[in-house]
Design an enzyme around this catalytic site. Structure first.
Site, short mmCIF file in Angstrom:
data_model
loop_
_atom_site.label_atom_id
_atom_site.label_comp_id
_atom_site.label_asym_id
_atom_site.label_seq_id
_atom_site.Cartn_x
_atom_site.Cartn_y
_atom_site.Cartn_z
N LYS A 173 -1.86 24.65 3.50
CA LYS A 173 -0.33 24.18 3.19
C LYS A 173 0.17 25.16 2.92
O LYS A 173 0.91 25.34 2.26
CB LYS A 173 -0.67 22.97 1.52
CG LYS A 173 0.51 22.20 1.76
CD LYS A 173 1.06 21.82 0.67
CE LYS A 173 2.17 22.34 0.00
NZ LYS A 173 3.24 22.98 0.45
N GLY A 226 1.47 31.25 -5.06
CA GLY A 226 2.32 30.43 -5.86
C GLY A 226 2.77 31.00 -7.42
O GLY A 226 2.44 32.12 -7.59
N THR A 228 3.52 30.72 -11.38
CA THR A 228 2.18 30.63 -12.29
C THR A 228 2.61 29.45 -12.97
O THR A 228 0.96 28.73 -13.20
CB THR A 228 3.22 32.20 -13.87
OG1 THR A 228 3.02 33.09 -13.21
CG2 THR A 228 1.85 31.64 -15.22
N GLY A 231 0.13 27.41 -10.20
CA GLY A 231 -0.87 27.83 -10.65
C GLY A 231 -1.67 27.06 -12.47
O GLY A 231 -3.27 26.79 -11.62
N GLU A 248 -2.70 33.79 -7.39
CA GLU A 248 -2.36 34.73 -7.19
C GLU A 248 -0.71 34.57 -7.37
O GLU A 248 -0.24 33.93 -7.20
CB GLU A 248 -2.71 35.18 -5.68
CG GLU A 248 -3.33 35.73 -5.10
CD GLU A 248 -4.25 36.95 -5.89
OE1 GLU A 248 -3.38 37.43 -6.44
OE2 GLU A 248 -4.94 37.57 -5.27
N CYS A 282 6.44 39.12 -5.19
CA CYS A 282 5.56 38.87 -6.30
C CYS A 282 5.06 40.07 -7.20
O CYS A 282 5.74 39.96 -8.44
CB CYS A 282 4.34 38.24 -5.95
SG CYS A 282 3.28 39.04 -4.21
N GLU A 383 10.22 36.26 -14.55
CA GLU A 383 10.77 36.64 -13.17
C GLU A 383 11.70 35.97 -12.75
O GLU A 383 12.11 34.62 -12.74
CB GLU A 383 9.18 35.57 -12.26
CG GLU A 383 9.21 36.48 -11.15
CD GLU A 383 7.88 36.04 -10.01
OE1 GLU A 383 7.84 34.19 -9.90
OE2 GLU A 383 7.41 36.66 -9.51
P1 NAD Z 1 5.34 27.73 -5.93
O1 NAD Z 1 4.44 27.65 -7.42
O2 NAD Z 1 6.22 26.19 -5.74
O3 NAD Z 1 5.26 27.04 -4.22
C1 NAD Z 1 3.49 27.75 -4.29
C2 NAD Z 1 2.74 26.73 -3.23
O4 NAD Z 1 2.59 25.44 -4.40
C3 NAD Z 1 4.25 26.35 -2.26
O5 NAD Z 1 3.44 26.13 -1.21
C4 NAD Z 1 4.18 24.53 -2.67
O6 NAD Z 1 4.62 23.63 -2.37
C5 NAD Z 1 2.69 24.13 -3.29
N1 NAD Z 1 2.80 23.42 -4.63
C6 NAD Z 1 4.31 23.33 -5.70
N2 NAD Z 1 3.39 22.76 -6.27
C7 NAD Z 1 2.09 22.23 -6.68
C8 NAD Z 1 0.86 21.26 -6.97
N3 NAD Z 1 1.91 20.22 -8.11
N4 NAD Z 1 -0.14 21.03 -6.05
C9 NAD Z 1 -0.53 21.90 -5.54
N5 NAD Z 1 0.40 22.54 -4.80
C10 NAD Z 1 1.68 22.67 -5.47
O7 NAD Z 1 5.92 29.20 -5.52
P2 NAD Z 1 6.50 29.27 -4.96
O8 NAD Z 1 8.20 29.36 -5.12
O9 NAD Z 1 6.66 28.50 -3.03
O10 NAD Z 1 6.64 31.23 -4.66
C11 NAD Z 1 7.42 31.88 -5.51
C12 NAD Z 1 6.02 32.69 -6.77
O11 NAD Z 1 4.90 32.66 -5.72
C13 NAD Z 1 6.78 33.30 -7.35
O12 NAD Z 1 6.30 33.09 -8.64
C14 NAD Z 1 5.57 34.57 -6.76
O13 NAD Z 1 5.47 35.90 -7.83
C15 NAD Z 1 4.17 34.49 -6.48
N6 NAD Z 1 3.77 34.90 -5.12
C16 NAD Z 1 3.05 35.29 -6.28
C17 NAD Z 1 2.19 36.54 -4.90
C18 NAD Z 1 0.38 37.52 -5.01
O14 NAD Z 1 0.29 37.22 -4.41
N7 NAD Z 1 0.36 37.11 -6.70
C19 NAD Z 1 2.26 36.57 -3.90
C20 NAD Z 1 3.43 35.85 -3.56
C21 NAD Z 1 4.07 34.66 -4.07
#
Ligand code: NAD
Length: 489
Positions: A173, A226, A228, A231, A248, A282, A383
């Site tokens: 996804k 994505g 925190t 997550g 992650e 990230c 962040e």
């Molecule tokens: P996000 O958490 O909003 O979304 C990430 C993914 O999760 C998307 O596909 C989103 O549609 C999905 N999602 C959202 N709510 C969900 C739920 N309730 N159940 C299941 N899936 C759901 O993050 P973002 O805004 O897309 O990305 C930015 C974040 O990602 C930042 O916090 C960044 O630090 C983190 N990130 C971490 C790493 C790492 O390897 N540690 C790498 C890249 C980005």
């Protein structure tokens, strides 16, 4: 024009969810309108994935045979690298330099994982009785891979390659804002001959499509990258299913400059760490700790150089700081900077969108350096995920380590010093999953990656990356000549 199709269990068809709109952040123009995957599509994809993973045509492949599929995916990633990079620049706004590197990294991931798969070994464990014990690793079945918008092709590959290598099916996804690269990846995997149903690509809103994947009883593991907060919610849902997850998550990584650091290298590292990917990384080095004795001179030079960075569209090869992924995200970043300013932070450079006709329609924001606030200020703790660096002075190593660790996050850290003993001491004391010494934001698929504290759970990459998508099984082979004690009872 992008067809209104998603990949559900081996079939390209219209999703049953609401329409998603994806835009080019350099211009605001709509790139595609697609029907998202709804919960019924998730169900169909998971069922088809379970069938494909259990089919002897996939299940019974020997590792070196399965590795060939991964190699074919890698070959196609190489062939289509330029198209994938251009598509990713259009959909995410990122600079073409970076999206080319991400496409190359996805290719390298598939090649590395194929090689690791061919050389994986089980274990014959030492017997403690009249039996032989074998420890093997088996596929989980269907794995959910949920990725963010910042580096789609690299994060898709980082999850799909080891999950497929381990013999699973993958339900991928991508993020709402950037579905196009993952859909192109779905077509590519199909063209590489991956059996139908093994990879579904289901764009859609996180709380609908993502949530349906996490809760589906047929999904045996979720690998998530994505924020925190997301997550944490996924981890809670996984706990109810007793399902393994890898998370992650976000970061607020310190980059540390000691007085003896190679100044030129350190300045380049601070700029690249904070402002490449427009800070939407990230591991962005978003807190710069500079020793008090050199703080003013380092900051003055850093500010002068940040103000000279070339801001422009990602497709222009001379661009260093490209637009942010979406106007809404740019506005969120701007609001955080305003809140910091209102809270007493000094805006040393940036702090606004660039001016000029060429920037009017895009989601641009200038590289921004703030200081004058303590590490406890929200701008040092939250962040931002944008081109915003906060600078803080430190007095000595203890003070530095205390400040660097005073955060809920623990993803990465950079250390700039000529003293290798000090680098080693500090590297061991800072709570982070990755520490870079005299370099920053270098990545290798052979080196494990992940966070500590609120930055995540589990590790990706490295030889053991494949094992994260397996279940371990122990088999005892009885070698007794004598019957077991209850024989004849
Ligand atoms: P996000 O958490 O909003 O979304 C990430 C993914 O999760 C998307 O596909 C989103 O549609 C999905 N999602 C959202 N709510 C969900 C739920 N309730 N159940 C299941 N899936 C759901 O993050 P973002 O805004 O897309 O990305 C930015 C974040 O990602 C930042 O916090 C960044 O630090 C983190 N990130 C971490 C790493 C790492 O390897 N540690 C790498 C890249 C980005």
């Amino acid at each position: 024009m992008v067809p209104d199709e998603i990949l559900v269990g081996g079939r390209w068809r219209r999703g049953s969810g609401d329409v998603l709109e994806t835009r080019d952040p350099a211009t605001g123009d709509v790139l595609a309108r697609l029907h998202a995957a709804g919960p019924d599509d998730v169900d169909e994809a998971v069922r088809a994935g379970a069938r494909a993973a259990a089919d002897p045509a996939w299940r019974d492949l020997l590792p070196h045979e399965r590795a060939r599929y991964l190699t074919r995916v890698a070959d196609l990633l190489a062939e289509r690298a330029e198209d994938i990079a251009a598509l990713q620049t259009a959909d995410t706004g990122k600079s073409i330099h970076e999206t080319r590197a991400l496409a190359a990294s996805a290719q390298g991931t598939f090649r590395y994982v194929a090689a690791a798969l061919e050389t994986m070994e089980g274990a014959l464990t030492p017997p403690r009785g009249p039996y032989v014990t074998v420890s093997t690793h088996e596929p989980i079945g269907v794995v959910g891979a949920i990725t963010p918008w910042n580096s789609p092709i690299a994060s898709d590959a980082q999850k799909a390659a080891p999950a497929l290598a381990a013999g699973n099916a993958v339900v991928l996804k991508p993020a709402e804002w950037t579905p196009l690269v993952s859909l192109a990846f779905g077509r590519l995997a199909e063209d590489a001959g991956l059996p139908p149903g093994l990879l579904s690509v289901l764009p859609g809103p996180g709380p609908v499509t993502g949530d349906a994947i996490v809760r589906h009883p047929g999904v045996g593991k979720v690998s998530f990258t994505g924020g925190t907060a997301t997550g944490r919610a996924i981890g809670a849902a996984a706990a109810r299913k007793i399902m393994p997850v890898s998370l992650e998550l976000g970061g607020k990584s310190p980059t540390i400059v000691f007085p003896d650091a190679d100044r030129e290298q350190a300045l380049a590292g601070l700029l690249f760490g904070a402002f490449s990917s427009s800070g939407q990384s990230c591991v962005a080095g978003s807190r710069a700790f500079v020793h008090a004795s050199v703080y003013d001179e380092v900051l003055d030079e850093l500010v002068a150089r940040a103000a000279r960075l070339r801001v422009g569209p990602g497709a222009d090869p001379s661009t260093q700081v490209a637009p942010m992924v979406a106007h809404a995200h740019r506005d969120r970043v701007a609001a955080m900077v305003e809140a910091a300013r209102a809270g007493g932070a000094r805006v040393r450079c940036g702090g606004r969108a660039p001016e000029g006709a060429q920037y009017e329609r895009g989601a641009y924001y200038l590289p921004t350096i703030l200081d004058g606030v303590p590490n406890s200020a929200p701008v040092c703790q939250e962040e931002i995920f944008g081109p915003v660096l906060v600078a803080l002075p430190f007095e000595d190593e203890d003070d530095l380590v205390a400040q660097a660790n005073d955060t809920v996050y623990g993803l990465a850290c950079g250390i700039w010093t000529a003293d290798y003993r000090r680098a080693w001491r500090v590297a061991r004391r800072v709570q982070a999953g990755t520490v870079w010494v005299n370099t920053y934001k270098r990545f290798s698929i052979s080196t494990p990656f992940g966070g500590v504290k609120d930055s995540g759970l589990g590790r990706e990459k490295g030889r053991d990356g494949i094992l994260g998508y397996t279940r371990q099984k122990s088999v005892y082979w009885g070698m007794d000549e004598e019957p077991l004690p209850w024989a004849g009872a």
